[in-house]
Design an enzyme around this catalytic site. Structure first.
Site: not given
Length: 487
Positions: A256-259
């Site tokens: 995910s983008k949060r990574s």
């Protein structure tokens, strides 16, 4: 099928996700391996999600990755336009949707949002709801439809899927997959704003652009039966499907983008080389039979065989990417490395030092460019350090022996006129011989004194050459004082 034609069809919604980059790369490798055409198509039918400047990001990313297309918005071929909103303006999708209506394979739907909301069903007793259309408007007569159209009542056009029997489609990775037609639902082809849905535009464009191999993520496997029914309804040849496995993080969750490293530009900003990223991404779901890992784009083109792709999820191993990037950095031309390293060096060092020599010292020691900072920060100022660092069992150095060595050599340093690495090394080697010491017993204390670091990118004489005579002597004096106060 004749000439192989693949396409990359991103939506302009922001930075390019690693999964999208892999789709582009695999499509590119398939077509280049076969000597075919690689087409870029911008799929902007979802106007609400469109992000300003995102098309430029797509161009930038493909250019940086070395994936050059043969046809696209900026390189017109015979099957343009290559931007879906422009194709909407030409009426392409509406024309083909009406063909399906005439064939009975699609129909106008005038149901209100309120009615559709009432069709939602609970899934397996859970809180999740799905909406399954009940074909209510399929029963409208031709006259009723025309009357509603003339009255300007909002509508969509839906695919008319059968409710009985099954549909089978073939994927080159997952094989034959059969689904019950009762699961297909009558998906919308043309939305109320006149724009086609992603699924419908995809099929129409792929056919009209002569796409022979469709590469996409396996999240689209469930939609493939609906695609097949559209191809069959039109009487078109079905392309080869190649669905890529899911990419997960190291905890086996969807990337995910949060990574923080889910997009190509994220990785470039973190100090990765585009060539290394492309190499790494190519191995997220495929590997050559000999398990070779470091491959240029040309080697990937030669060796890529999509039939050998894995069905299992691919793990984005950040540590492996860093290792691979380090291997690419080691092989870089020194001048090219220096140009890329210079901003990082200047962000740490303000003194007038030989930056090119500093770059040469760290090239083989880093995995990503920001690592440079931690390797060279001592050049700017001597850090506080523990005098225990002078103790080295293998070198047979203690704090006492280090103090004696530094105090003994300090007077000789002022007489050295040639402050180059080689000259310094010969001087210290001769000093060690005269005093019955091993080289390490003098070089270890010197390196510790001038760097204040346990690990350095170079030896004592390399560091002293860059620091210069005056700074080196001042640091050695500071080392002597530190040792005297600790013994």
């Amino acid at each position: 099928m004749g000439k192989v034609r693949t396409r990359f069809a991103p939506s302009p919604t922001g930075r390019m996700h690693v999964g999208n980059l892999r789709t582009a790369l695999y499509a590119y490798l398939i077509t280049r391996h076969a000597g075919g055409d690689f087409i870029l198509r911008i799929e902007d039918t979802d106007q609400e999600r469109k992000v300003e400047g995102a098309v430029d990001i797509i161009y930038r990313t493909l250019e940086a990755a070395g994936l050059r297309h043969d046809e696209g918005p900026d390189m017109e071929g015979d099957v343009g336009p290559y931007v879906q909103s422009e194709r909407v303006e030409k009426g392409i999708y509406m024309e083909y949707a009406k063909q399906l209506v005439d064939k009975g394979e699609a129909y106008y739907c005038f149901c209100t949002p309120e009615r559709l909301a009432g069709l939602k069903q609970k899934v397996d007793g859970s809180d999740k709801e799905i909406s399954v259309y009940d074909k209510h408007c399929l029963g409208l007569s031709k006259e009723e439809v025309e009357e509603k159209l003339k009255s300007g009542i909002p509508y969509v056009i839906r695919q008319n899927n059968p409710t009985e029997g099954s549909t089978t489609f073939h994927d080159d990775i997952y094989g034959d997959i059969t689904v019950d037609n009762s699961e297909l639902d009558d998906m919308i082809l043309i939305k109320s704003d006149g724009y086609p849905t992603y699924n419908f535009a995809n099929v129409v464009d792929d056919h009209l652009m002569g796409i022979t191999h469709v590469v996409r993520g396996n999240e689209y496997l469930s939609s493939s039966p609906k695609y097949n029914r559209l191809y069959e309804a039109f009487g078109w040849e079905v392309p080869e499907y190649i669905h890529c496995p899911l990419i997960t993080d190291e905890e086996h969750k969807k990337l995910s983008k949060r990574s923080g490293h889910s997009s190509f530009e994220d990785l470039i900003e973190q100090g990765f080389l585009s060539e290394a990223v492309v190499n790494f991404v190519a191995l997220l779901g495929w590997s050559p039979e000999d398990n070779q890992e470091i491959m240029s784009l040309d080697e990937l083109i030669e060796r890529f065989d999509y039939h050998k792709m894995s069905k299992s999820p691919a793990v984005f191993d950040y540590g492996k990417l860093k290792w691979m990037n380090g291997e690419y950095i080691k092989k870089m031309d020194p001048d090219e490395f220096y140009e890329k390293a210079l901003p990082y060096i200047k962000s740490v060092i303000t003194k007038d030092l030989d930056f090119k020599k500093i770059a040469g010292m760290v090239q083989s020691r880093i995995e990503i460019f920001p690592d440079i900072r931690d390797h060279i920060d001592f050049f700017e100022h001597l850090p506080k350090y523990d005098p225990e660092m002078y103790v080295h069992k293998k070198m047979k150095t203690t704090k006492e022996s280090s103090l004696e060595a530094l105090k003994s050599i300090l007077p000789e340093l002022t007489d050295i006129s040639d402050w180059s690495n080689d000259a310094l090394y010969e001087s210290f080697k001769a000093f060690a011989e005269r005093n019955g010491l091993k080289n390490g017993q003098i070089l270890w204390p010197l390196r510790t004194a001038v760097s204040g670091k346990q690990m350095t990118p170079g030896g004592a004489t390399e560091l002293m050459e860059i620091l210069g005579k005056e700074e080196s002597i001042e640091r050695i004096k500071a080392g002597i004082e530190l040792l005297e106060n600790s013994i």
